[in-house]
Design a protein around this motif. Structure first.
Motif, mmCIF file in Angstrom:
data_model
loop_
_atom_site.group_PDB
_atom_site.id
_atom_site.type_symbol
_atom_site.label_atom_id
_atom_site.label_comp_id
_atom_site.label_asym_id
_atom_site.label_seq_id
_atom_site.Cartn_x
_atom_site.Cartn_y
_atom_site.Cartn_z
ATOM 1 N N GLN A 87 0.820 -1.213 0.000
ATOM 2 C CA GLN A 87 0.000 0.000 0.000
ATOM 3 C C GLN A 87 0.856 1.266 0.000
ATOM 4 O O GLN A 87 0.377 2.348 -0.336
ATOM 5 C CB GLN A 87 -0.928 -0.005 1.218
ATOM 6 C CG GLN A 87 -2.006 -1.082 1.149
ATOM 7 C CD GLN A 87 -2.767 -1.221 2.462
ATOM 8 O OE1 GLN A 87 -2.594 -0.420 3.390
ATOM 9 N NE2 GLN A 87 -3.590 -2.255 2.559
ATOM 10 N N ASN A 88 2.126 1.118 0.396
ATOM 11 C CA ASN A 88 3.046 2.267 0.420
ATOM 12 C C ASN A 88 4.153 2.110 -0.617
ATOM 13 O O ASN A 88 5.271 2.583 -0.426
ATOM 14 C CB ASN A 88 3.665 2.393 1.814
ATOM 15 C CG ASN A 88 2.642 2.710 2.882
ATOM 16 O OD1 ASN A 88 2.206 3.849 3.028
ATOM 17 N ND2 ASN A 88 2.235 1.694 3.629
ATOM 18 N N ALA A 89 3.830 1.439 -1.718
ATOM 19 C CA ALA A 89 4.831 1.115 -2.738
ATOM 20 C C ALA A 89 5.523 2.348 -3.300
ATOM 21 O O ALA A 89 6.717 2.316 -3.614
ATOM 22 C CB ALA A 89 4.173 0.317 -3.862
ATOM 23 N N GLU A 90 4.790 3.459 -3.410
ATOM 24 C CA GLU A 90 5.377 4.669 -3.997
ATOM 25 C C GLU A 90 6.553 5.199 -3.188
ATOM 26 O O GLU A 90 7.455 5.828 -3.745
ATOM 27 C CB GLU A 90 4.302 5.746 -4.144
ATOM 28 C CG GLU A 90 3.271 5.438 -5.221
ATOM 29 C CD GLU A 90 2.343 6.604 -5.468
ATOM 30 O OE1 GLU A 90 2.550 7.673 -4.844
ATOM 31 O OE2 GLU A 90 1.419 6.464 -6.297
ATOM 32 N N SER A 91 6.565 4.924 -1.908
ATOM 33 C CA SER A 91 7.642 5.430 -1.050
ATOM 34 C C SER A 91 8.972 4.737 -1.323
ATOM 35 O O SER A 91 10.022 5.196 -0.884
ATOM 36 C CB SER A 91 7.268 5.274 0.425
ATOM 37 O OG SER A 91 7.138 3.896 0.767
#
Length: 400
Positions: A87-91
């Motif tokens: 869910q926080n892949a963009e980070s």
């Protein structure tokens, strides 16, 4: 000088890149042929056969018995944390980009073909400008995971038994029944069979080839001094601290829990090297270091300067041996791919460094006696180089 086409995996994986680097460097030292690693795209499929949840559960129950509940709970925790990370892949995009850049930089050390080829290109005979063919190391003969067995056993060549292998790995204990026919057919294409595991020699025999020889992984063909140009103290990654390096390839939390306890007992930091963003969450282990921005050269450096390496990775073991690093092998009891680690540990008399997840790691740091390991490694290296040289001098069939 004749051109040698090396067929191996071409993916951004530490072991894959480093074995290609080492094999080419060792072959160049022999001064018999000019090695070229074929820039083969799309040959890695991950798992071509999906294992059902039911089978996974049965394997765990069979292997772990009374400790199955704890193993299943461990997997559930892993899956839950993995969803949080996704869910926080963009980070993680910036870290992924930097890692890709490090792999691209390392590729400059490997003589890849200037042209990219697909599996279909190879099958269509588009490598006819090469004189000799060698199927390189890595899990190239692990058909359930890699696929493309016809290519990695050179069925595209017009002359049968016109290719050789060096340290080709099945990486499995047994061949699935549905693949026995393919293996039996394609293995006849190989003129020489130099394989990476003792179990691989046995599998070749089961397929009707009693001429297979056991050789070391290409990375072991080189000595520590041959890697000096790639290594440096990884202060920019971990600072000036003593550390325990953990490199795991499985969906297991326990290896990190055990390594963390070992680190705390010995006044070290735990460094978690990860191939991709994955559990455990860094917040679970206070003062631990989570690393993603690591290329092949940094991988070697982290192993070289670690107080201890805790791993279930084959090539982390190989470089622990080369760099004289202390290590523990910590393995999933139910893994189908343990044979390559077990074979190597047995070769060097290092079975006491092996622990399974059903047990705990010792409280103290290991002290591997390399005075016993080095003579064996020297003998195996020289024997493997002799077999490789003999294969290359065997005047393999030149394609018309």
């Amino acid at each position: 000088m004749k051109k040698l086409a090396i067929l191996t995996l071409v993916i951004n994986n530490y072991g894959t890149k480093l074995q290609s680097y080492a094999l080419c460097k060792a072959i160049k030292k022999l001064n018999l042929v000019e090695p070229v690693v074929i820039n083969l795209q799309g040959s890695w499929h991950g798992n071509t056969v999906k294992i059902s949840r039911k089978k996974q559960l049965l394997d765990v129950l069979k292997t772990y018995k009374l400790k199955s509940i704890k193993k299943i709970a461990d997997f559930v925790r892993w899956s839950y944390q993995f969803q949080i990370i996704k869910q926080n892949a963009e980070s993680f995009l910036d870290a992924d980009s930097k890692k890709e850049a490090l792999f691209s930089k390392f590729d400059e050390n490997i003589p890849y073909s200037t042209e990219e080829y697909t599996i279909e290109d190879v099958r269509a005979g588009k490598l006819s400008n090469y004189d000799l063919f060698l199927v390189g190391s890595d899990q190239v003969w692990n058909a359930p995971r890699v696929g493309c067995l016809d290519v990695y056993m050179c069925d595209f060549l017009h002359e049968k038994r016109s290719a050789l292998s060096y340290a080709a790995s099945f990486a499995i204990d047994s061949i699935p029944d549905y693949l026995v026919g393919d293996y039996t057919k394609y293995i006849q294409n190989m003129k020489t069979l130099l394989v990476r595991e003792a179990r691989g020699v046995e599998l070749c025999s089961q397929l009707g080839r009693d001429d297979a020889k056991h050789v070391v992984d290409p990375t072991l063909l080189l000595e520590e001094k041959d890697y000096e140009e790639l290594t440096s103290r990884p202060s920019d990654l971990v600072g000036e601290v003593d550390y325990i390096l953990v490199y795991s390839l499985t969906s297991s939390m326990k290896i990190y829990e055990e390594a963390n306890k070992l680190a705390k007992r010995n006044n070290c930091k735990m460094v978690m090297l990860k191939r991709v963003p994955c559990p455990p969450l860094t917040s679970l282990f206070k003062d631990s270091i989570d690393l993603l921005e690591v290329g092949p050269a940094e991988f070697i450096s982290l192993i070289k300067y670690a107080k201890c390496v805790v791993t279930g990775s084959y090539h982390a073991l190989m470089f622990s041996l080369i760099m004289h690093s202390n290590f523990y092998i910590y393995m999933d009891d139910a893994s189908a791919e343990n044979s390559r680690l077990l074979s190597s540990l047995a070769m060097f008399g290092l079975e006491k460094q092996l622990y399974y997840e059903t047990s705990s790691l010792p409280k103290t740091l290991p002290q591997v006696d390399y005075r016993c390991v080095d003579p064996i490694l020297k003998e195996k290296r020289e024997e493997s180089l002799f077999l490789l040289k003999g294969s290359l001098e065997g005047k393999l069939t030149v394609l018309a």
